[in-house]
Design an enzyme around this catalytic site. Structure first.
Site, PDB file in Angstrom:
ATOM      1  N   CYS A 112      50.315  58.020  19.627  1.00  0.00           N
ATOM      2  CA  CYS A 112      51.527  57.200  19.700  1.00  0.00           C
ATOM      3  C   CYS A 112      52.136  57.313  21.090  1.00  0.00           C
ATOM      4  O   CYS A 112      51.677  58.102  21.920  1.00  0.00           O
ATOM      5  CB  CYS A 112      52.544  57.623  18.639  1.00  0.00           C
ATOM      6  N   ASP A 169      50.049  30.396  51.464  1.00  0.00           N
ATOM      7  CA  ASP A 169      49.636  30.379  52.857  1.00  0.00           C
ATOM      8  C   ASP A 169      48.712  29.173  53.037  1.00  0.00           C
ATOM      9  O   ASP A 169      48.061  28.737  52.090  1.00  0.00           O
ATOM     10  CB  ASP A 169      48.904  31.682  53.179  1.00  0.00           C
TER      11      ASP A 169
END
Length: 725
Positions: free
Chosen positions: A15, A417
């Site tokens: 867990c 770009d």
């Protein structure tokens, strides 16, 4: 000081509290620089100073936390299978001993009484080994969690089953009025162990894509020394060595072909379905396959330095990264177990006060303890990331951390770009325009000589064009490069400057001298390199870059998601507008003539306007802008995968990858939200039912086990949904 990395398998984590406890213990251990724990994969990555810590000391810390370490060699050999069988033994023992207790329960429901099966001693002999042998791991981890003050699932299982067991023990030996609940404690343990087993099997599938990547690494290489072949282990290869690759073999390192010709399947690295022709001068990557032919190659990167190893590390790190949501889950899980214990105590006290009796009150409290185990919460995020990121990696999308996943739904702008991202990044010289007193050949020769030491794509284009044209290329001295502006060098005793108009102006070159040809250059929309010799304007070289084949379509898809698309470039405005027009980007969203630092500033400006920004660039020159964005995507093109700056790296270029990475991140985030919803819903709905007495402990145990398995299985559906991305 020598910093080392240790990847280790960890058995026993069940867990979020388990993984949080282990990470806390490891991080606090002497000599450990950092630690990250991946609950879904059952692994831990530890960075440590080997002068202060060792692998043995780290393993001791893991054992101190209540877990079992084993080296993460990623293999699936006989030893792994034996280890898997060993982990299954507690389940086998529990199931074998619990079966007679279940049979007795069913017989009682049918009205059949068996003196042997109903015997207190007989049931105790069956239940005790289940409680204290098969469930020993729960006790060990529960004790460790109390020592480390981070109780989790194990303490709930121990308290719940222990209460049922010891109540039965008390009833059996004292003759007090009441039923025996040995079958309840044994069944809960068996069902929880079964759930953990099924969960473990399912979790293996979430890492299947990662294992597939790992299997691409060949074990052996053929080394060529003095004309003779010798087999060596692939990890022993070193840069500069020469290797032979034959038809059907996997290439063992990143290398450059120096002899031979072959067809190489690069589908893992580029997504390209057809083999690529390779010959002298062509680069090849580790993990790709020589499908036909023969190559002699010089090693460039080997072992952990290869592109493939970088991808594997990136996928591992993504699975272990903690998103904001996961950190919230960790905090909830840290207080969950103590809260549930308080609730169970209140349920017990409440029913006792109501007068229902000790036996019924205890069973209701036990049901609360068992059904509330927060296993599903802890698995919700890492299971989805491991499954999704692994599947994405096989498609050339490397998600390096949880940032892009968490940001994916909030992104509303994409900044691209130009060169190498929207365009091919391989410009071609279109024209050489001399000014009065100079010839085209003189300008080309001077510029190529000055640019020959530059790594800029445009510089390489000019040098290549000069060589093809037969222009003289001389040695240059005093070479200097000015990023985003240009270069300067001494060529044949003369200072040559090549770059942008602003760069030449700053160097004292009379800008007006270019005016006779400047308008012609601007109208063309081509990229221009201005050239000056000994402080005098000499001419302009123009070059054009073609749009990538998928750019316009990908930009349309990004805009279809409601995203605003921007373009940043260091190129001139006319050239930028020409590319934007072809790609389908609004002219108002084009920012040209920017230096690398100015690109980052522009990203910051957009974010200040309230935009959530993805930046896509080449990962080197655009590193500042990638870092400034909410999410950075590196168009790595393969070679820079291990060192680039983005949160996501695309192994193969093209804007389709930017669109796909956003879709992948959103799908993973959706799966995390689904997992968390059902995990929280399950606990929120189940605890009241258990508290009100509607659930028996063994039904609660089965439901708890199913919740964890369902979260992992739901995460596995990502593999199918990402096939067409």
């Amino acid at each position: 000081m020598n910093i080392r990395e240790y990847n280790v398998k960890v058995d026993g984590m069940s867990c979020a509290a388990c993984s949080a406890r282990l990470q806390k213990v490891l991080t606090g251990s002497k000599g450990v620089v950092s630690a990250s724990v991946n609950l879904a994969a059952g692994t831990a990555k530890v960075i440590f100073n080997d002068q202060l810590a060792s692998i043995d000391s780290i393993n001791e810390a893991i054992e101190r936390s209540g877990f079992t370490p084993s080296e993460d060699d990623d293999s699936e050999d006989d030893e792994d299978k034996r280890s898997g069988l060993k982990r299954s033994l507690p389940l086998i023992l529990a199931a074998f001993l619990t079966l007679p207790l279940v049979i007795n329960m069913l017989l009682m429901f049918a009205g059949v009484h068996s003196n042997l099966l109903n015997s207190h001693i007989f049931q105790l002999l069956l239940a005790a080994p289940v409680q204290f042998v098969a469930a020993a791991g729960f006790y060990r981890r529960a004790f460790s969690s109390l020592i480390n003050r981070s109780p989790g699932m194990d303490i709930l299982v121990v308290l719940g089953t222990g209460a049922a067991f010891f109540y039965s023990l008390y009833t059996g030996f004292t003759g007090a009025e009441g039923h025996l609940y040995y079958e309840a404690s044994a069944m809960v343990i068996t069902l929880v162990l079964l759930g953990k087993h099924l969960e473990s099997r399912a979790k293996v599938k979430t890492t299947a894509a990662l294992k597939k990547l790992i299997k691409l690494r060949p074990a052996w290489a053929t080394l060529l020394e003095n004309g003779a072949e010798r087999k060596i282990r692939a990890e022993e290869l070193k840069e500069g060595q020469v290797i032979a690759v034959k038809s059907g073999e996997t290439i063992p390192a990143d290398a450059v072909a120096i002899e031979g010709n072959a067809d190489v399947s690069e589908s893992m690295m580029t997504g390209e379905p057809f083999p690529q022709a390779k010959g002298p001068g062509k680069a090849v990557s580790a993990g790709t396959v020589c499908s036909a032919g023969y190559l002699v190659c010089r090693v460039k990167n080997a072992g952990e330095s290869t592109v493939l190893s970088g991808i594997i590390r990136a996928v591992r790190d993504a699975g272990a990264s903690r998103t904001g949501i996961q950190k919230t889950v960790d905090r909830v899980s840290a207080v969950f177990a103590p809260t549930v214990i308080i609730i169970a105590g209140a349920v017990f006290a409440g029913w006792m006060a109501y007068g229902i009796g000790l036996e019924a009150a205890l069973l209701n409290a036990v049901s609360v303890l068992v059904i509330a185990c927060p296993c599903a919460l802890g698995l919700a995020t890492p299971a989805a990331i491991v499954s999704g990121a692994g599947a994405a990696a096989l498609r050339g999308i490397i998600i390096k951390n949880g940032v892009p996943i968490e940001n994916s739904r909030r992104i509303n702008a994409v900044v691209l770009d130009k060169t190498g991202t929207i365009t091919e990044g391989v410009p071609e010289v279109e024209d050489v325009i001399p000014l009065e007193g100079y010839t085209a050949e003189a300008i080309l020769s001077a510029a190529a000589s000055a640019e020959r030491m530059s790594e800029h794509p445009l510089a390489k284009t000019i040098v290549g064009y000069a060589a093809q044209s037969g222009a003289a290329i001389s040695d240059a001295g005093s070479f200097r490069v000015f990023p985003g502006q240009g270069v300067s060098a001494m060529v044949n005793g003369k200072e040559v400057i090549a770059g942008t108009p602003g760069f030449l102006d700053g160097a004292g070159v009379y800008a007006e001298a270019f005016s006779p040809v400047e308008d012609r250059v601007h109208r063309s929309g081509l990229t221009a390199v201005y050239v000056a010799i000994d402080g005098n304007a000499a001419g302009i070289i123009t070059a054009g870059d073609t749009l990538r084949s998928d750019s316009a379509e990908a930009i349309t898809k990004l805009q279809g998601l409601g995203l605003e698309v921007f373009m940043l470039t260091g190129d001139n405005h006319a050239s930028a507008l020409k590319t934007a027009s072809e790609a389908g980007i609004k002219s108002i969203n084009v920012f040209a003539g920017l230096l690398p630092g100015q690109k980052a500033a522009k990203i910051s400006e957009l974010r200040q306007l309230g935009l959530r920004v993805i930046m896509a660039g080449d990962g080197i020159n655009d590193a500042p802008a990638l870092a400034a964005a909410d999410t950075g995507i590196s168009m790595a093109g393969g070679s820079d995968i291990a060192v680039d700056s983005g949160d996501i790296a695309l192994v193969h270029g093209g804007l389709k990858g930017v669109y796909s990475s956003l879709i992948v991140s959103r799908k993973i985030m959706n799966k995390i939200r689904q997992n968390l919803f059902w995990a929280f819903f399950y606990n929120a709905a189940a605890i009241p039912f258990a508290a009100l007495g509607f659930l028996n402990p063994y039904i609660a145990g089965a439901a708890m086990a199913f919740s964890s398995v369902s979260v992992v299985l739901n995460s596995l559906t990502l593999r199918k949904s990402l096939r067409d991305v």
